[in-house]
Design a protein around this motif. Structure first.
Motif, short mmCIF file in Angstrom:
data_model
loop_
_atom_site.label_atom_id
_atom_site.label_comp_id
_atom_site.label_asym_id
_atom_site.label_seq_id
_atom_site.Cartn_x
_atom_site.Cartn_y
_atom_site.Cartn_z
N ASN A 36 0.83 -1.20 0.00
CA ASN A 36 0.00 0.00 0.00
C ASN A 36 0.87 1.26 0.00
OD1 ASN A 36 -2.74 0.78 -0.11
ND2 ASN A 36 -2.67 1.41 2.02
N GLN A 37 1.95 1.25 0.77
CA GLN A 37 2.88 2.39 0.79
C GLN A 37 3.54 2.57 -0.57
OE1 GLN A 37 5.40 1.18 4.01
NE2 GLN A 37 4.12 2.16 5.57
N ILE A 38 3.88 1.47 -1.22
CA ILE A 38 4.45 1.54 -2.57
C ILE A 38 3.44 2.16 -3.54
CG2 ILE A 38 5.24 0.16 -4.54
CD1 ILE A 38 6.47 -1.77 -2.41
N MET A 39 2.19 1.78 -3.41
CA MET A 39 1.14 2.34 -4.28
C MET A 39 0.99 3.85 -4.04
SD MET A 39 0.15 -0.11 -6.17
CE MET A 39 -1.43 0.30 -6.85
N LEU A 40 1.08 4.29 -2.79
CA LEU A 40 1.02 5.71 -2.49
C LEU A 40 2.17 6.44 -3.16
CD1 LEU A 40 -0.04 8.24 -1.03
CD2 LEU A 40 1.31 7.51 0.97
N MET A 41 3.38 5.91 -3.03
CA MET A 41 4.54 6.56 -3.65
C MET A 41 4.43 6.55 -5.17
SD MET A 41 5.89 7.67 -1.01
CE MET A 41 7.13 8.56 -1.87
N LYS A 42 3.88 5.48 -5.74
CA LYS A 42 3.66 5.42 -7.19
C LYS A 42 2.71 6.53 -7.61
CE LYS A 42 0.33 3.15 -8.39
NZ LYS A 42 -0.95 3.63 -8.89
#
Length: 146
Positions: free
Chosen positions: A108-114
Motif C-alpha cells: 500500500n505504501q508503494i502504491m502511495l509513492m507510485k
C-alpha cells in the motif's frame, strides 16, 4: 531520438495505466466499488463508474495529446487524491496473519509513492506540453505557455 518522440513515448507510457484501469472499471466496477465503500464514501458503484470513465477519457486525451495540459493537471490531482484516500495507512485484514497484513501495508505504501510519482510526471507534462507529435500541436495549443 528526437525530443518529440521521447515526449510521445512518455505520453504513451503515462496513459496506458489509466486507459486500462478506466476500461476495467467501466466494464466491471465491483472491486473499485468495494474499495470506495470500504473508505466510507457513498454511492460507491456510481463513483467507480465515474472514476473509470474519467481515467479512460483522460488517459486517451494524454495518449493523443488532446487538451493535454488540462488532462495532465486533472490526472495529477486524481493521483494525489486517490493515493491519499486509498493508499495511506496500514492494512489490517481481520483473520490475516500479522506478516500478511504487514506485507499488504508495504504494498500500500508503494502504491502511495507510485501515485505521488505519477502526479509529478503529469505536472511536468502539464508545464512543458505534449510535444509536436500531438493533437494539441496541430491546433496550436502545444506551444502555448501555461
Amino acid at each position: 531520438m528526437s525530443q518529440n518522440v521521447i515526449v510521445l513515448v512518455g505520453r504513451i507510457l503515462l496513459s496506458i495505466m489509466f486507459i486500462m484501469s478506466g476500461f476495467g472499471k467501466v466494464t466491471d466496477p465491483t472491486a473499485t466499488a468495494g474499495m470506495i465503500a470500504g473508505a466510507g464514501w457513498p454511492a460507491a458503484t456510481a463513483l467507480a463508474y465515474l472514476a473509470g470513465l474519467f481515467e479512460l477519457v483522460a488517459g486517451l486525451a494524454v495518449l493523443v495529446g488532446f487538451q493535454t495540459r488540462i488532462a495532465a493537471y486533472l490526472l495529477a490531482a486524481f493521483c494525489l487524491v486517490t493515493g491519499l484516500v486509498f493508499h495511506s495507512g496500514a492494512i489490517n485484514v481481520p483473520d490475516f496473519p500479522a506478516a500478511a497484513n504487514g506485507l499488504l501495508t508495504v504494498f500500500n505504501q508503494i502504491m502511495l509513492m507510485k501515485n505521488i510519482t505519477i502526479a509529478g510526471a503529469f505536472l511536468v507534462l502539464a508545464a512543458f506540453g505534449p510535444g509536436a507529435l500531438s493533437v494539441d500541436a496541430r491546433t496550436g495549443r502545444a506551444l502555448a505557455t501555461a
